[in-house]
Design a protein around this motif. Sequence first.
Motif, PDB file in Angstrom:
ATOM      1  N   ALA A 302     -42.273 -86.615  12.170  1.00  0.00           N
ATOM      2  CA  ALA A 302     -43.162 -85.803  13.002  1.00  0.00           C
ATOM      3  C   ALA A 302     -44.053 -86.711  13.850  1.00  0.00           C
ATOM      4  O   ALA A 302     -44.665 -87.640  13.329  1.00  0.00           O
ATOM      5  CB  ALA A 302     -44.019 -84.889  12.132  1.00  0.00           C
ATOM      6  N   VAL A 303     -44.084 -86.442  15.143  1.00  0.00           N
ATOM      7  CA  VAL A 303     -44.888 -87.223  16.084  1.00  0.00           C
ATOM      8  C   VAL A 303     -45.871 -86.285  16.770  1.00  0.00           C
ATOM      9  O   VAL A 303     -45.493 -85.178  17.185  1.00  0.00           O
ATOM     10  CB  VAL A 303     -44.001 -87.917  17.140  1.00  0.00           C
ATOM     11  N   THR A 304     -47.112 -86.701  16.891  1.00  0.00           N
ATOM     12  CA  THR A 304     -48.111 -85.895  17.592  1.00  0.00           C
ATOM     13  C   THR A 304     -48.693 -86.687  18.753  1.00  0.00           C
ATOM     14  O   THR A 304     -48.674 -87.924  18.766  1.00  0.00           O
ATOM     15  CB  THR A 304     -49.265 -85.479  16.653  1.00  0.00           C
ATOM     16  N   GLY A 305     -49.229 -85.931  19.727  1.00  0.00           N
ATOM     17  CA  GLY A 305     -49.928 -86.550  20.856  1.00  0.00           C
ATOM     18  C   GLY A 305     -49.042 -87.380  21.758  1.00  0.00           C
ATOM     19  O   GLY A 305     -49.504 -88.377  22.331  1.00  0.00           O
ATOM     20  N   LEU A 306     -47.777 -86.984  21.916  1.00  0.00           N
ATOM     21  CA  LEU A 306     -46.858 -87.779  22.739  1.00  0.00           C
ATOM     22  C   LEU A 306     -47.236 -87.702  24.212  1.00  0.00           C
ATOM     23  O   LEU A 306     -47.469 -86.618  24.757  1.00  0.00           O
ATOM     24  CB  LEU A 306     -45.425 -87.290  22.553  1.00  0.00           C
ATOM     25  N   GLU A 307     -47.281 -88.855  24.859  1.00  0.00           N
ATOM     26  CA  GLU A 307     -47.426 -88.950  26.304  1.00  0.00           C
ATOM     27  C   GLU A 307     -46.163 -89.598  26.861  1.00  0.00           C
ATOM     28  O   GLU A 307     -45.786 -90.691  26.428  1.00  0.00           O
ATOM     29  CB  GLU A 307     -48.658 -89.784  26.677  1.00  0.00           C
ATOM     30  N   LEU A 308     -45.508 -88.913  27.776  1.00  0.00           N
ATOM     31  CA  LEU A 308     -44.238 -89.380  28.317  1.00  0.00           C
ATOM     32  C   LEU A 308     -44.430 -90.235  29.561  1.00  0.00           C
ATOM     33  O   LEU A 308     -45.346 -89.988  30.354  1.00  0.00           O
ATOM     34  CB  LEU A 308     -43.338 -88.191  28.668  1.00  0.00           C
ATOM     35  N   THR A 309     -43.561 -91.205  29.734  1.00  0.00           N
ATOM     36  CA  THR A 309     -43.500 -91.953  30.981  1.00  0.00           C
ATOM     37  C   THR A 309     -42.975 -91.029  32.075  1.00  0.00           C
ATOM     38  O   THR A 309     -42.113 -90.184  31.825  1.00  0.00           O
ATOM     39  CB  THR A 309     -42.578 -93.171  30.834  1.00  0.00           C
ATOM     40  N   ASP A 310     -43.476 -91.164  33.274  1.00  0.00           N
ATOM     41  CA  ASP A 310     -43.037 -90.313  34.374  1.00  0.00           C
ATOM     42  C   ASP A 310     -41.522 -90.350  34.528  1.00  0.00           C
ATOM     43  O   ASP A 310     -40.903 -91.423  34.466  1.00  0.00           O
ATOM     44  CB  ASP A 310     -43.689 -90.762  35.689  1.00  0.00           C
ATOM     45  N   GLY A 311     -40.944 -89.160  34.701  1.00  0.00           N
ATOM     46  CA  GLY A 311     -39.502 -89.071  34.919  1.00  0.00           C
ATOM     47  C   GLY A 311     -38.697 -88.821  33.663  1.00  0.00           C
ATOM     48  O   GLY A 311     -37.479 -88.660  33.743  1.00  0.00           O
ATOM     49  N   TYR A 312     -39.345 -88.786  32.480  1.00  0.00           N
ATOM     50  CA  TYR A 312     -38.636 -88.571  31.227  1.00  0.00           C
ATOM     51  C   TYR A 312     -39.020 -87.211  30.631  1.00  0.00           C
ATOM     52  O   TYR A 312     -40.135 -86.721  30.832  1.00  0.00           O
ATOM     53  CB  TYR A 312     -38.963 -89.678  30.214  1.00  0.00           C
ATOM     54  N   THR A 313     -38.082 -86.626  29.896  1.00  0.00           N
ATOM     55  CA  THR A 313     -38.335 -85.374  29.199  1.00  0.00           C
ATOM     56  C   THR A 313     -38.406 -85.635  27.700  1.00  0.00           C
ATOM     57  O   THR A 313     -37.919 -86.658  27.207  1.00  0.00           O
ATOM     58  CB  THR A 313     -37.236 -84.346  29.476  1.00  0.00           C
ATOM     59  N   LYS A 314     -39.005 -84.689  26.981  1.00  0.00           N
ATOM     60  CA  LYS A 314     -39.116 -84.828  25.530  1.00  0.00           C
ATOM     61  C   LYS A 314     -37.733 -84.891  24.892  1.00  0.00           C
ATOM     62  O   LYS A 314     -37.501 -85.686  23.961  1.00  0.00           O
ATOM     63  CB  LYS A 314     -39.918 -83.665  24.948  1.00  0.00           C
ATOM     64  N   ALA A 315     -36.796 -84.071  25.373  1.00  0.00           N
ATOM     65  CA  ALA A 315     -35.445 -84.052  24.803  1.00  0.00           C
ATOM     66  C   ALA A 315     -34.759 -85.409  24.958  1.00  0.00           C
ATOM     67  O   ALA A 315     -34.078 -85.887  24.042  1.00  0.00           O
ATOM     68  CB  ALA A 315     -34.608 -82.956  25.466  1.00  0.00           C
ATOM     69  N   GLU A 316     -34.951 -86.056  26.117  1.00  0.00           N
ATOM     70  CA  GLU A 316     -34.341 -87.369  26.348  1.00  0.00           C
ATOM     71  C   GLU A 316     -34.921 -88.406  25.393  1.00  0.00           C
ATOM     72  O   GLU A 316     -34.189 -89.236  24.838  1.00  0.00           O
ATOM     73  CB  GLU A 316     -34.576 -87.804  27.793  1.00  0.00           C
ATOM     74  N   VAL A 317     -36.236 -88.364  25.207  1.00  0.00           N
ATOM     75  CA  VAL A 317     -36.891 -89.326  24.325  1.00  0.00           C
ATOM     76  C   VAL A 317     -36.431 -89.141  22.889  1.00  0.00           C
ATOM     77  O   VAL A 317     -36.131 -90.117  22.184  1.00  0.00           O
ATOM     78  CB  VAL A 317     -38.429 -89.182  24.426  1.00  0.00           C
TER      79      VAL A 317
END
Length: 384
Positions: A302-317
């Motif tokens: 379980a991961v909380t507080g995720l901040e994505l790099t521009d251009g990426y989606t949660k599913a990809e990560v």
Amino acid sequence: MAVERPVFTLPAWHRQESAEQIQARMMERLPPDIDNIEGGFPYDFTMPTALEEDELMNFVLIETLKIMFPAWAYGIYLDYHAAAVGLTRRPANHAGGYVTITGVPGTEIPVGTIFCVPAVNDVPAIEYATITDAVIGEPAEGDEYGTVDIGVTAVVGGRSGNVSADSIVIMASPFKGVVSVTNQAAITGGTVEESDDELYERIVFAEQSPESFVGNDADYIRWAKEVNGVGTVLIDTQYEVEHPNWVKLIILDANGQPANDQILAAVYEHIIAPDNRAEDRLAPIGAILVVEAPTGCSLTIAVTGLELTDGYTKAEVVKRFKDRLEEYYIEAKKDAEVRWNQIHAVFTKTEGVEDFASLTVNGKTENIEIAADDYPVTEGVTVE
């Protein structure tokens, strides 16, 4: 550890020029008494040649260089390199498992009978065919109907056939004597066709560890990975200490899950070939093979507080994270321990992760021991 394919770089002698640059050089070499103004006959006649040379030098020649070497070859050209070391690309594997049929005792279920996951909205039904003949048994005391468990495989190969328990609940066609059907456990083992990167990794392994013909560890790993659907292969070296001449393989499928019975049986058949020992057996005479799936050390991350790099989606990560975990699990198995800080580091280094607040494994931030017959399996990843 996965084998990284090196990045292709242009050779130093390659002169990368556009068609316009090539034509400009051609025009400079015209005799001084030839009209070289733009739109003149020499100008118009040289441009088609410049375009052809541009394509030849900047595309055809470069792609030819790539397909000459396994490190950069792709598609059918990589297949040719694989064939040179005795390998073939593995096709998509069909998911498999068991269904439980409830119905009138004595009802015969012929091989090839189709049961399905129902269609939902625009998603078509997923079909599974029985792999053996079966007969519904006698009911338990006080029951009207009996049951029988039958092995099934997905009609279509690929991951679409992997479904959770209690998903296969209908028959493709009404079948007299059958009252209900369900799969009490998940259907697993459906995998996509072997990718270029996966095939390249096997090519490198074959070149670095050529077949010994005496059945060493590398041989058994290579043989097992020739079977459709096989992913990670481990050898229980302690098992052989207690059982001389025995070899125990621990098999995960290409999705990182414990291999199902069909995959395990296929690995045993491929290596031992009990029905045609003289021609097809790979294992040396006297070797006894045990092929098992790990009992599974389930991990929920379980991961909380995720901040994505521009251009990426949660599913990809999440997908990249799961792929990297499969690589780490091999190391964790050797250490007999899943280390929380390693899981944390894997997620930190996953492409697309800018920052996050916390990460837990099975609700904790502690290391998890792995028993001798266990193997880490990602049960789920939740990201907020």
